[in-house]
Design an enzyme around this catalytic site. Sequence first.
Site, PDB file in Angstrom:
ATOM      1  N   SER A 105       4.187 116.984 -60.138  1.00  0.00           N
ATOM      2  CA  SER A 105       5.553 116.680 -60.546  1.00  0.00           C
ATOM      3  C   SER A 105       6.492 117.805 -60.087  1.00  0.00           C
ATOM      4  O   SER A 105       6.583 118.086 -58.897  1.00  0.00           O
ATOM      5  CB  SER A 105       5.613 116.453 -62.064  1.00  0.00           C
ATOM      6  OG  SER A 105       6.825 115.860 -62.448  1.00  0.00           O
TER       7      SER A 105
ATOM      8  N   GLU B   7       1.988 104.716 -60.383  1.00  0.00           N
ATOM      9  CA  GLU B   7       3.088 105.657 -60.631  1.00  0.00           C
ATOM     10  C   GLU B   7       4.429 105.097 -60.191  1.00  0.00           C
ATOM     11  O   GLU B   7       4.535 104.438 -59.152  1.00  0.00           O
ATOM     12  CB  GLU B   7       2.849 106.966 -59.878  1.00  0.00           C
ATOM     13  CG  GLU B   7       2.040 107.959 -60.648  1.00  0.00           C
ATOM     14  CD  GLU B   7       2.201 109.355 -60.083  1.00  0.00           C
ATOM     15  OE1 GLU B   7       3.292 109.926 -60.191  1.00  0.00           O
ATOM     16  OE2 GLU B   7       1.213 109.861 -59.537  1.00  0.00           O
TER      17      GLU B   7
ATOM     18  N   HIS C 152       2.116 108.395 -63.905  1.00  0.00           N
ATOM     19  CA  HIS C 152       2.531 109.770 -63.629  1.00  0.00           C
ATOM     20  C   HIS C 152       1.813 110.777 -64.530  1.00  0.00           C
ATOM     21  O   HIS C 152       1.274 111.777 -64.053  1.00  0.00           O
ATOM     22  CB  HIS C 152       4.043 109.895 -63.796  1.00  0.00           C
ATOM     23  CG  HIS C 152       4.586 111.219 -63.350  1.00  0.00           C
ATOM     24  ND1 HIS C 152       4.684 111.572 -62.026  1.00  0.00           N
ATOM     25  CD2 HIS C 152       5.055 112.283 -64.054  1.00  0.00           C
ATOM     26  CE1 HIS C 152       5.196 112.788 -61.914  1.00  0.00           C
ATOM     27  NE2 HIS C 152       5.431 113.246 -63.146  1.00  0.00           N
TER      28      HIS C 152
END
Length: 283
Positions: free
Chosen positions: A154, A216, A266
């Site tokens: 991320s 995701e 995610h």
Amino acid sequence: MNLRETVLANGTPDARRLRLHVPAGTSPRNGWPLLVLLDGDWVWPLDAPPEGAAACAVLIPGHGGLHGPVLPRWSQQGSLASSQAVPRAQALAQRALDFTPPAPDGSRWPDPRQPEWQCGGADPFLAALLGPMLAWAAAQAPLDPARLNLYGHSYGGLCALYALVRHPGRFAHTICASPSLWWRDGRIEALLDGLPRALPAPSGPMRLTLMAGTDERWYPLPPDPMHPRRPADGIPTLPRLEALRRRLSDTPWLDCALERLDGARHGDALRASAQRAMTLAAT
């Protein structure tokens, strides 16, 4: 694994909590490969490698000088639990500063989804990592300088890509999971377009492994606790990551691969990719 820990510059605004996990037993001739695990406090401990498998040392840089992990714990409404709100919110804000590129003029700028966070501190963070953090780690255990691996997920993935831009060739293997390519309208993609065609010093090919979950999605708007996000509101991550892999494929010194994490969203991708990173760093 054996644990070494310290706080660099303790008592100052630049304090850094560091943890180094070193495999038990005798190191390889040139030292252990090292995996720098950004956001490692969020996932450690990971599963031990199978018996007989190669191992690596793991360095976990924290945010600030607090001992022990600083993990975000969220209420069901999507806000930080009240008992943890102040220290954890501070840690998240410091993380956003550490892991994001500066503005084009070199200054800090607000985060696009959390305007109260200041961003743009990746250069001093990377300078600290490549300087005193790695120097401390090397003094604790025999480490192989030719097998230095950087992992991020991320915003950590955004930082890993920025390290590739600012310090090309410094990490033998960059492992980048679910990077925030959306951040500041694709700022990191524009920076990656400026990668040199050759490394400044002779060395073997560098590796970049990109990862993302097949389920995701990224969300360009700030979270709204009153309206939970729906999958249909998000933009699939993998197509843009595949486009980035193609974009980098003609960089002569960079061997770029993309791995898909089946069924992962995610949040799920963080632990799955960190576990995979340990295997990649050890081989």
